[in-house]
Enzyme design. Structure first.
Site, PDB file in Angstrom:
ATOM      1  N   ASP A  63      22.307 -53.052   1.861  1.00 27.27           N
ATOM      2  CA  ASP A  63      21.322 -51.961   1.568  1.00 27.27           C
ATOM      3  C   ASP A  63      21.268 -51.096   3.032  1.00 27.27           C
ATOM      4  O   ASP A  63      20.701 -51.504   4.078  1.00 27.27           O
ATOM      5  CB  ASP A  63      20.029 -52.420   1.135  1.00 27.27           C
ATOM      6  CG  ASP A  63      19.734 -52.973   0.024  1.00 27.27           C
ATOM      7  OD1 ASP A  63      20.365 -52.590  -1.012  1.00 27.27           O
ATOM      8  OD2 ASP A  63      19.287 -54.071  -0.353  1.00 27.27           O
ATOM      9  N   ASP A  66      17.925 -50.590 -12.307  1.00 31.59           N
ATOM     10  CA  ASP A  66      16.789 -51.156 -11.692  1.00 31.59           C
ATOM     11  C   ASP A  66      15.805 -51.395 -12.728  1.00 31.59           C
ATOM     12  O   ASP A  66      15.479 -50.264 -13.296  1.00 31.59           O
ATOM     13  CB  ASP A  66      16.248 -50.459 -10.350  1.00 31.59           C
ATOM     14  CG  ASP A  66      17.179 -50.431  -9.283  1.00 31.59           C
ATOM     15  OD1 ASP A  66      18.116 -51.406  -9.029  1.00 31.59           O
ATOM     16  OD2 ASP A  66      17.422 -49.447  -8.665  1.00 31.59           O
TER      17      ASP A  66
END
Lengths: 264, 199
Positions: free
Chosen positions: A11, A130
Protein backbone atom coordinates in the site's frame (compact mmCIF):
# COMPACT_ATOMS: atom_id res chain seq x y z
CA UNK A 1 -1.93 -27.99 -11.69
CA UNK A 2 -1.86 -24.28 -10.96
CA UNK A 3 -0.17 -23.36 -7.70
CA UNK A 4 -2.21 -21.47 -5.13
CA UNK A 5 -0.68 -18.01 -5.00
CA UNK A 6 0.62 -15.98 -2.09
CA UNK A 7 0.40 -12.30 -3.01
CA UNK A 8 2.12 -9.49 -1.14
CA UNK A 9 0.51 -6.07 -1.25
CA UNK A 10 2.36 -2.78 -1.03
CA UNK A 11 0.00 0.00 0.00
CA UNK A 12 1.80 3.07 -1.26
CA UNK A 13 1.19 6.63 -0.13
CA UNK A 14 3.43 9.48 -1.25
CA UNK A 15 5.93 7.04 -2.75
CA UNK A 16 6.36 5.04 0.47
CA UNK A 17 4.84 1.75 1.58
CA UNK A 18 2.51 2.41 4.50
CA UNK A 19 0.50 0.24 6.82
CA UNK A 20 -2.73 0.92 8.66
CA UNK A 21 -5.62 -0.82 10.36
CA UNK A 22 -8.99 -0.86 8.62
CA UNK A 23 -7.66 1.50 5.94
CA UNK A 24 -6.70 4.16 8.55
CA UNK A 25 -3.88 5.27 10.89
CA UNK A 26 -1.13 4.91 8.32
CA UNK A 27 2.55 4.57 9.16
CA UNK A 28 5.68 4.25 7.02
CA UNK A 29 7.18 0.77 6.50
CA UNK A 30 9.64 1.26 3.65
CA UNK A 31 10.56 1.79 0.02
CA UNK A 32 8.32 -0.01 -2.52
CA UNK A 33 11.16 -1.09 -4.85
CA UNK A 34 13.27 -2.50 -2.01
CA UNK A 35 10.30 -4.31 -0.46
CA UNK A 36 9.15 -5.78 -3.79
CA UNK A 37 12.63 -7.14 -4.41
CA UNK A 38 12.73 -8.64 -0.92
CA UNK A 39 9.39 -10.39 -1.43
CA UNK A 40 10.45 -11.81 -4.78
CA UNK A 41 13.52 -13.29 -3.06
CA UNK A 42 11.22 -14.70 -0.38
CA UNK A 43 9.17 -16.52 -3.07
CA UNK A 44 6.08 -14.32 -3.15
CA UNK A 45 4.13 -15.30 -6.27
CA UNK A 46 3.01 -11.78 -7.12
CA UNK A 47 3.28 -8.23 -5.87
CA UNK A 48 0.42 -5.74 -5.85
CA UNK A 49 1.25 -2.03 -5.77
CA UNK A 50 -1.72 0.02 -4.59
CA UNK A 51 -1.49 3.80 -4.59
CA UNK A 52 -3.98 4.08 -1.74
CA UNK A 53 -4.55 7.83 -1.76
CA UNK A 54 -4.74 8.38 -5.53
CA UNK A 55 -8.53 8.03 -5.79
CA UNK A 56 -9.12 10.02 -2.63
CA UNK A 57 -6.92 12.86 -3.82
CA UNK A 58 -8.33 12.59 -7.36
CA UNK A 59 -4.99 12.07 -9.07
CA UNK A 60 -3.30 9.42 -11.23
CA UNK A 61 -1.00 6.69 -9.92
CA UNK A 62 2.57 7.72 -9.10
CA UNK A 63 4.11 6.09 -12.15
CA UNK A 64 7.72 6.93 -11.45
CA UNK A 65 7.54 4.85 -8.29
CA UNK A 66 5.79 2.05 -10.20
CA UNK A 67 8.53 2.14 -12.79
CA UNK A 68 11.28 2.03 -10.17
CA UNK A 69 9.54 -0.94 -8.49
CA UNK A 70 8.99 -2.85 -11.76
CA UNK A 71 12.58 -2.44 -12.87
CA UNK A 72 13.91 -4.92 -10.33
CA UNK A 73 11.04 -7.39 -10.36
CA UNK A 74 10.84 -10.71 -12.25
CA UNK A 75 7.48 -11.79 -10.87
CA UNK A 76 4.11 -10.28 -11.84
CA UNK A 77 3.30 -6.77 -10.68
CA UNK A 78 -0.26 -5.48 -10.42
CA UNK A 79 -0.75 -1.73 -10.11
CA UNK A 80 -3.87 -0.06 -8.76
CA UNK A 81 -5.09 3.21 -7.33
CA UNK A 82 -6.38 6.13 -9.33
CA UNK A 83 -6.84 4.27 -12.62
CA UNK A 84 -9.89 5.87 -14.20
CA UNK A 85 -9.45 5.68 -17.97
CA UNK A 86 -8.05 3.42 -20.68
CA UNK A 87 -5.16 5.86 -21.01
CA UNK A 88 -4.39 5.38 -17.31
CA UNK A 89 -4.36 1.62 -17.90
CA UNK A 90 -1.91 2.02 -20.79
CA UNK A 91 0.32 4.32 -18.74
CA UNK A 92 0.47 1.87 -15.84
CA UNK A 93 1.32 -1.02 -18.18
CA UNK A 94 4.00 1.01 -19.92
CA UNK A 95 5.47 1.96 -16.54
CA UNK A 96 6.03 -1.74 -15.90
CA UNK A 97 2.76 -3.14 -14.55
CA UNK A 98 1.75 -6.57 -15.80
CA UNK A 99 -1.83 -6.10 -14.63
CA UNK A 100 -3.88 -3.16 -13.46
CA UNK A 101 -6.36 -3.16 -10.59
CA UNK A 102 -9.49 -1.09 -11.24
CA UNK A 103 -11.59 -0.14 -8.22
CA UNK A 104 -13.24 3.28 -7.95
CA UNK A 105 -12.67 3.80 -11.69
CA UNK A 106 -14.60 0.62 -12.55
CA UNK A 107 -17.55 1.58 -10.32
CA UNK A 108 -17.70 5.02 -11.88
CA UNK A 109 -17.37 3.70 -15.45
CA UNK A 110 -18.02 -0.05 -15.74
CA UNK A 111 -17.34 0.06 -19.51
CA UNK A 112 -13.70 0.82 -18.63
CA UNK A 113 -13.36 -2.87 -17.71
CA UNK A 114 -14.50 -3.93 -21.18
CA UNK A 115 -12.45 -1.35 -23.02
CA UNK A 116 -9.28 -2.23 -21.13
CA UNK A 117 -9.84 -5.98 -21.62
CA UNK A 118 -10.49 -5.60 -25.34
CA UNK A 119 -7.34 -3.58 -25.90
CA UNK A 120 -4.87 -5.15 -23.48
CA UNK A 121 -6.40 -8.58 -22.87
CA UNK A 122 -8.58 -9.74 -19.96
CA UNK A 123 -5.58 -11.31 -18.22
CA UNK A 124 -4.23 -7.88 -17.28
CA UNK A 125 -7.49 -6.44 -15.93
CA UNK A 126 -8.06 -7.06 -12.23
CA UNK A 127 -11.12 -5.57 -10.56
CA UNK A 128 -10.47 -4.80 -6.92
CA UNK A 129 -13.56 -4.74 -4.73
CA UNK A 130 -13.57 -3.30 -1.20
CA UNK A 131 -16.56 -4.77 0.64
CA UNK A 132 -18.01 -4.28 4.09
CA UNK A 133 -20.77 -6.14 5.90
CA UNK A 134 -24.22 -4.67 5.40
CA UNK A 135 -27.36 -6.69 6.12
CA UNK A 136 -29.34 -4.40 3.80
CA UNK A 137 -27.56 -5.88 0.76
CA UNK A 138 -28.68 -9.16 -0.87
CA UNK A 139 -25.34 -10.91 -0.23
CA UNK A 140 -24.77 -9.09 3.07
CA UNK A 141 -21.84 -7.11 1.65
CA UNK A 142 -21.74 -3.60 0.24
CA UNK A 143 -19.11 -2.20 -2.14
CA UNK A 144 -17.08 0.83 -1.02
CA UNK A 145 -14.88 3.06 -3.16
CA UNK A 146 -12.25 5.75 -2.56
CA UNK A 147 -10.00 3.53 -0.47
CA UNK A 148 -12.90 2.03 1.47
CA UNK A 149 -14.26 5.40 2.52
CA UNK A 150 -17.32 5.91 0.33
CA UNK A 151 -20.33 3.55 0.24
CA UNK A 152 -21.96 2.67 -3.07
CA UNK A 153 -25.34 1.14 -3.89
CA UNK A 154 -23.64 -1.99 -5.23
CA UNK A 155 -23.90 -5.46 -3.72
CA UNK A 156 -20.37 -6.90 -3.57
CA UNK A 157 -21.17 -10.37 -4.95
CA UNK A 158 -23.43 -9.05 -7.72
CA UNK A 159 -20.79 -6.48 -8.65
CA UNK A 160 -18.09 -9.17 -8.81
CA UNK A 161 -20.23 -11.24 -11.21
CA UNK A 162 -20.96 -8.18 -13.32
CA UNK A 163 -17.26 -7.26 -13.51
CA UNK A 164 -16.37 -10.77 -14.69
CA UNK A 165 -19.09 -10.51 -17.32
CA UNK A 166 -17.68 -7.16 -18.48
CA UNK A 167 -14.28 -8.72 -19.11
CA UNK A 168 -12.33 -8.63 -15.84
CA UNK A 169 -9.69 -11.35 -15.79
CA UNK A 170 -9.43 -11.56 -12.03
CA UNK A 171 -11.28 -10.34 -8.93
CA UNK A 172 -9.45 -9.09 -5.84
CA UNK A 173 -11.89 -8.95 -2.95
CA UNK A 174 -10.97 -7.14 0.25
CA UNK A 175 -13.09 -7.42 3.39
CA UNK A 176 -12.83 -3.95 4.92
CA UNK A 177 -14.17 -5.19 8.28
CA UNK A 178 -11.38 -7.83 8.49
CA UNK A 179 -8.55 -5.73 7.11
CA UNK A 180 -5.66 -5.35 9.53
CA UNK A 181 -7.43 -7.24 12.33
CA UNK A 182 -5.43 -10.45 11.67
CA UNK A 183 -8.31 -12.73 12.66
CA UNK A 184 -8.48 -14.37 9.24
CA UNK A 185 -10.00 -13.67 5.83
CA UNK A 186 -13.78 -13.31 5.50
CA UNK A 187 -14.36 -16.82 4.18
CA UNK A 188 -18.06 -16.29 3.57
CA UNK A 189 -17.48 -13.24 1.38
CA UNK A 190 -14.57 -14.91 -0.44
CA UNK A 191 -16.55 -18.08 -1.15
CA UNK A 192 -19.62 -16.20 -2.36
CA UNK A 193 -17.49 -14.20 -4.80
CA UNK A 194 -15.53 -17.28 -5.93
CA UNK A 195 -18.78 -19.14 -6.58
CA UNK A 196 -20.29 -16.22 -8.49
CA UNK A 197 -17.48 -15.92 -11.07
CA UNK A 198 -15.38 -18.19 -13.28
CA UNK A 199 -12.30 -15.96 -13.23
CA UNK A 200 -9.61 -16.35 -10.54
CA UNK A 201 -10.31 -14.75 -7.15
CA UNK A 202 -7.76 -13.25 -4.76
CA UNK A 203 -8.83 -13.08 -1.10
CA UNK A 204 -7.67 -10.07 0.88
CA UNK A 205 -8.05 -8.57 4.34
CA UNK A 206 -7.45 -10.22 7.68
CA UNK A 207 -4.45 -12.55 7.35
CA UNK A 208 -2.74 -13.14 10.69
CA UNK A 209 -1.28 -16.63 10.49
CA UNK A 210 -0.41 -19.25 7.84
CA UNK A 211 -3.61 -21.25 8.50
CA UNK A 212 -5.68 -18.24 7.43
CA UNK A 213 -4.25 -18.51 3.92
CA UNK A 214 -5.06 -22.21 3.81
CA UNK A 215 -8.65 -21.46 4.87
CA UNK A 216 -9.05 -18.80 2.17
CA UNK A 217 -7.80 -21.27 -0.46
CA UNK A 218 -9.96 -24.18 0.75
CA UNK A 219 -13.18 -23.07 2.49
CA UNK A 220 -12.98 -19.67 0.76
CA UNK A 221 -12.33 -21.32 -2.65
CA UNK A 222 -9.91 -18.54 -3.58
CA UNK A 223 -7.13 -19.08 -6.09
CA UNK A 224 -4.77 -16.71 -4.29
CA UNK A 225 -4.57 -14.91 -0.97
CA UNK A 226 -3.09 -11.51 -0.33
CA UNK A 227 -1.64 -9.82 2.72
CA UNK A 228 0.39 -6.73 3.47
CA UNK A 229 1.07 -5.72 7.06
CA UNK A 230 1.78 -9.18 8.47
CA UNK A 231 4.59 -9.57 5.96
CA UNK A 232 5.95 -6.04 6.38
CA UNK A 233 6.06 -6.48 10.16
CA UNK A 234 7.80 -9.84 9.89
CA UNK A 235 4.93 -11.45 11.83
CA UNK A 236 4.69 -13.88 8.91
CA UNK A 237 7.25 -15.09 6.38
CA UNK A 238 6.12 -16.01 2.87
CA UNK A 239 7.99 -19.31 3.31
CA UNK A 240 5.91 -20.21 6.38
CA UNK A 241 2.70 -19.53 4.50
CA UNK A 242 3.90 -21.66 1.58
CA UNK A 243 4.85 -24.48 3.94
CA UNK A 244 1.35 -24.42 5.46
CA UNK A 245 -0.26 -24.52 2.00
CA UNK A 246 2.00 -27.41 1.02
CA UNK A 247 1.19 -29.25 4.27
CA UNK A 248 -2.50 -28.92 3.41
CA UNK A 249 -1.72 -30.87 0.21
CA UNK A 250 -2.46 -27.88 -2.03
CA UNK A 251 -0.18 -27.16 -5.01
CA UNK A 252 2.28 -24.37 -4.26
CA UNK A 253 5.45 -22.92 -5.74
CA UNK A 254 7.97 -23.74 -3.02
CA UNK A 255 10.06 -21.12 -1.28
CA UNK A 256 13.82 -21.21 -1.17
CA UNK A 257 14.23 -23.99 -3.72
CA UNK A 258 15.11 -22.52 -7.11
CA UNK A 259 14.84 -25.07 -9.94
CA UNK A 260 12.88 -27.62 -7.96
CA UNK A 261 9.26 -28.50 -8.00
CA UNK A 262 7.24 -30.48 -5.48
CA UNK A 263 4.71 -31.77 -7.97
CA UNK A 264 5.27 -35.17 -9.57
CA UNK B 1 23.83 -11.01 -29.54
CA UNK B 2 21.47 -8.32 -30.88
CA UNK B 3 17.92 -9.10 -29.91
CA UNK B 4 15.00 -7.23 -31.45
CA UNK B 5 12.12 -6.93 -29.05
CA UNK B 6 9.14 -6.46 -31.33
CA UNK B 7 6.96 -3.50 -30.33
CA UNK B 8 3.21 -3.74 -31.02
CA UNK B 9 2.73 -0.40 -29.31
CA UNK B 10 0.81 -1.82 -26.36
CA UNK B 11 1.76 -2.75 -22.85
CA UNK B 12 4.88 -3.39 -20.92
CA UNK B 13 8.07 -4.35 -22.72
CA UNK B 14 10.73 -3.40 -20.27
CA UNK B 15 10.58 -6.32 -17.89
CA UNK B 16 11.28 -8.57 -20.85
CA UNK B 17 13.99 -6.29 -22.23
CA UNK B 18 15.61 -6.02 -18.84
CA UNK B 19 15.48 -9.81 -18.34
CA UNK B 20 17.17 -10.40 -21.72
CA UNK B 21 19.83 -7.80 -20.95
CA UNK B 22 20.52 -9.50 -17.65
CA UNK B 23 21.31 -12.66 -19.63
CA UNK B 24 23.82 -10.80 -21.79
CA UNK B 25 21.76 -9.72 -24.81
CA UNK B 26 21.87 -6.28 -26.45
CA UNK B 27 18.21 -5.40 -26.75
CA UNK B 28 16.60 -3.05 -29.24
CA UNK B 29 12.87 -2.31 -29.16
CA UNK B 30 11.21 -1.69 -32.51
CA UNK B 31 9.86 -3.34 -35.64
CA UNK B 32 12.80 -3.50 -38.10
CA UNK B 33 14.12 -7.07 -38.19
CA UNK B 34 17.25 -6.19 -40.19
CA UNK B 35 20.51 -6.55 -38.25
CA UNK B 36 18.89 -8.61 -35.51
CA UNK B 37 20.47 -11.90 -34.44
CA UNK B 38 17.26 -12.99 -32.77
CA UNK B 39 13.68 -11.81 -32.57
CA UNK B 40 11.46 -11.85 -29.50
CA UNK B 41 7.70 -11.36 -29.84
CA UNK B 42 6.46 -10.24 -26.44
CA UNK B 43 3.15 -11.25 -24.93
CA UNK B 44 1.13 -8.14 -24.31
CA UNK B 45 -2.27 -7.07 -25.60
CA UNK B 46 -5.14 -8.87 -27.27
CA UNK B 47 -4.72 -10.91 -30.49
CA UNK B 48 -6.71 -8.61 -32.78
CA UNK B 49 -4.91 -5.43 -31.70
CA UNK B 50 -1.48 -7.07 -31.94
CA UNK B 51 -2.22 -8.73 -35.32
CA UNK B 52 -3.24 -5.33 -36.70
CA UNK B 53 0.03 -3.81 -35.50
CA UNK B 54 1.99 -6.74 -36.91
CA UNK B 55 0.29 -6.72 -40.33
CA UNK B 56 2.64 -4.17 -41.94
CA UNK B 57 5.68 -6.22 -40.87
CA UNK B 58 4.25 -9.66 -41.51
CA UNK B 59 6.21 -10.44 -44.67
CA UNK B 60 9.49 -8.96 -43.44
CA UNK B 61 9.28 -11.09 -40.30
CA UNK B 62 8.29 -14.22 -42.23
CA UNK B 63 11.15 -13.77 -44.71
CA UNK B 64 13.69 -13.20 -41.95
CA UNK B 65 12.56 -16.28 -40.03
CA UNK B 66 12.50 -18.35 -43.23
CA UNK B 67 16.11 -17.26 -43.76
CA UNK B 68 16.98 -18.65 -40.33
CA UNK B 69 16.41 -15.78 -37.86
CA UNK B 70 15.58 -17.44 -34.54
CA UNK B 71 12.34 -16.17 -33.01
CA UNK B 72 10.89 -16.64 -29.54
CA UNK B 73 7.20 -15.83 -29.11
CA UNK B 74 6.00 -15.26 -25.57
CA UNK B 75 2.36 -15.80 -24.55
CA UNK B 76 0.40 -13.78 -27.14
CA UNK B 77 3.67 -13.63 -29.10
CA UNK B 78 3.61 -17.43 -29.28
CA UNK B 79 0.00 -17.39 -30.44
CA UNK B 80 0.93 -14.92 -33.19
CA UNK B 81 3.29 -17.55 -34.64
CA UNK B 82 0.23 -19.52 -35.81
CA UNK B 83 -2.20 -18.74 -38.64
CA UNK B 84 -5.04 -17.14 -36.67
CA UNK B 85 -6.93 -17.08 -33.38
CA UNK B 86 -10.41 -17.59 -31.97
CA UNK B 87 -9.69 -14.50 -29.83
CA UNK B 88 -9.92 -11.96 -32.61
CA UNK B 89 -9.65 -10.81 -36.18
CA UNK B 90 -6.50 -10.73 -38.20
CA UNK B 91 -3.74 -13.05 -39.31
CA UNK B 92 -0.90 -14.46 -37.31
CA UNK B 93 2.53 -14.87 -38.84
CA UNK B 94 1.77 -18.36 -40.11
CA UNK B 95 5.21 -19.60 -39.05
CA UNK B 96 3.67 -22.58 -37.26
CA UNK B 97 0.73 -24.25 -39.04
CA UNK B 98 -2.38 -24.26 -36.86
CA UNK B 99 -4.66 -21.97 -34.92
CA UNK B 100 -5.38 -20.64 -31.41
CA UNK B 101 -8.34 -21.87 -29.38
CA UNK B 102 -10.07 -20.76 -26.17
CA UNK B 103 -9.23 -22.71 -23.02
CA UNK B 104 -11.84 -25.15 -21.75
CA UNK B 105 -11.51 -24.98 -17.97
CA UNK B 106 -13.48 -24.11 -14.85
CA UNK B 107 -11.49 -20.94 -14.21
CA UNK B 108 -10.29 -18.82 -17.11
CA UNK B 109 -7.91 -16.96 -17.46
CA UNK B 110 -5.36 -19.59 -16.54
CA UNK B 111 -3.54 -17.33 -14.11
CA UNK B 112 -0.52 -18.21 -12.03
CA UNK B 113 2.37 -20.63 -11.68
CA UNK B 114 2.00 -24.00 -13.37
CA UNK B 115 4.27 -26.98 -14.01
CA UNK B 116 5.79 -27.21 -17.49
CA UNK B 117 6.95 -30.59 -18.78
CA UNK B 118 8.89 -31.27 -21.95
CA UNK B 119 6.99 -33.50 -24.37
CA UNK B 120 8.45 -36.99 -24.30
CA UNK B 121 8.19 -37.64 -28.05
CA UNK B 122 11.07 -35.26 -28.78
CA UNK B 123 14.42 -37.03 -28.84
CA UNK B 124 16.82 -34.37 -27.54
CA UNK B 125 14.08 -32.44 -25.71
CA UNK B 126 13.17 -28.76 -25.94
CA UNK B 127 16.45 -26.87 -25.58
CA UNK B 128 14.68 -23.90 -23.95
CA UNK B 129 13.86 -26.12 -20.96
CA UNK B 130 17.40 -27.35 -20.39
CA UNK B 131 17.89 -27.58 -16.62
CA UNK B 132 14.36 -26.38 -15.85
CA UNK B 133 12.07 -29.13 -17.14
CA UNK B 134 9.31 -29.65 -14.55
CA UNK B 135 9.63 -26.15 -13.07
CA UNK B 136 6.72 -23.81 -12.40
CA UNK B 137 6.37 -20.81 -14.73
CA UNK B 138 3.95 -17.88 -14.64
CA UNK B 139 0.99 -18.05 -17.05
CA UNK B 140 -1.77 -15.51 -17.77
CA UNK B 141 -3.76 -16.83 -20.73
CA UNK B 142 -7.33 -17.50 -21.84
CA UNK B 143 -6.29 -18.97 -25.20
CA UNK B 144 -3.86 -21.69 -26.25
CA UNK B 145 -1.96 -22.68 -29.37
CA UNK B 146 -3.37 -25.60 -31.33
CA UNK B 147 -0.70 -26.57 -33.88
CA UNK B 148 -1.84 -28.68 -36.84
CA UNK B 149 1.06 -31.08 -36.33
CA UNK B 150 1.42 -32.41 -32.76
CA UNK B 151 5.16 -32.70 -33.41
CA UNK B 152 5.29 -28.89 -32.99
CA UNK B 153 4.41 -29.23 -29.29
CA UNK B 154 7.63 -29.47 -27.30
CA UNK B 155 6.23 -28.97 -23.78
CA UNK B 156 2.82 -29.23 -22.16
CA UNK B 157 0.86 -27.90 -19.20
CA UNK B 158 -2.53 -28.85 -17.73
CA UNK B 159 -5.19 -26.62 -16.15
CA UNK B 160 -8.48 -27.97 -14.79
CA UNK B 161 -8.20 -31.03 -17.04
CA UNK B 162 -7.42 -29.03 -20.20
CA UNK B 163 -3.96 -29.90 -21.49
CA UNK B 164 -2.36 -27.48 -23.94
CA UNK B 165 1.07 -26.55 -25.32
CA UNK B 166 3.42 -24.74 -22.95
CA UNK B 167 6.06 -24.57 -25.68
CA UNK B 168 6.06 -25.06 -29.46
CA UNK B 169 8.85 -25.22 -32.03
CA UNK B 170 8.68 -25.33 -35.83
CA UNK B 171 11.87 -24.68 -37.78
CA UNK B 172 13.59 -21.64 -36.27
CA UNK B 173 10.36 -20.44 -34.63
CA UNK B 174 9.82 -21.24 -30.97
CA UNK B 175 7.19 -20.07 -28.53
CA UNK B 176 6.28 -20.38 -24.88
CA UNK B 177 2.80 -19.80 -23.52
CA UNK B 178 4.10 -18.62 -20.12
CA UNK B 179 6.02 -15.46 -19.25
CA UNK B 180 9.71 -16.25 -18.64
CA UNK B 181 10.34 -12.60 -17.71
CA UNK B 182 7.82 -13.00 -14.86
CA UNK B 183 8.84 -16.49 -13.75
CA UNK B 184 11.66 -15.67 -11.37
CA UNK B 185 14.94 -17.59 -11.59
CA UNK B 186 13.54 -20.39 -13.78
CA UNK B 187 12.30 -17.85 -16.33
CA UNK B 188 15.64 -16.07 -16.50
CA UNK B 189 17.28 -19.45 -17.12
CA UNK B 190 14.91 -20.06 -20.04
CA UNK B 191 15.89 -16.75 -21.63
CA UNK B 192 19.56 -17.67 -21.17
CA UNK B 193 18.83 -21.01 -22.88
CA UNK B 194 17.21 -19.16 -25.78
CA UNK B 195 20.24 -16.90 -26.24
CA UNK B 196 22.53 -19.94 -26.12
CA UNK B 197 20.47 -21.75 -28.76
CA UNK B 198 20.72 -18.65 -30.99
CA UNK B 199 24.50 -18.51 -30.78
Amino acid sequence: MLAKRVVVCLDVDGGRVVKGTRFRDLRDVGDPAALAERYEAEAADEVVFLDISASVQGRATTLDVVSRTARRLFIPLTVGGGIGSRKDVGRALRAGADKVALNTGAVRRPDLITRAAEHYGAQCVVVSIDADRDPAMPSGYRVFTHGGRRPTELDAVEWAARCAGLGAGEILVTAIHSDGARHGFDLDLTRRVADAVTVPVIASGGAGEPAHFVHALTAGRADAALAAGVFHDGVLQVADVKAAIDAAALPVRPAGLPFRSTEA
Amino acid sequence: MNVLLFDYGTGNLHSLGKALELQGARVRTGTAVEAADALVLPGVGAFGAAAARLAAHRYAVRDAVAAGLPVLGICLGMQLLLDGSAEGEGSGLGLVPGSVRRLVAGRVPHMGWNVVRAATNHGPGEPLLRGIDGERFYFANSFAADPADPAAVTATVTHDGDGFPAAIRWGSAAGVQFHPEKSGAAGLRLLRNFLEVCR
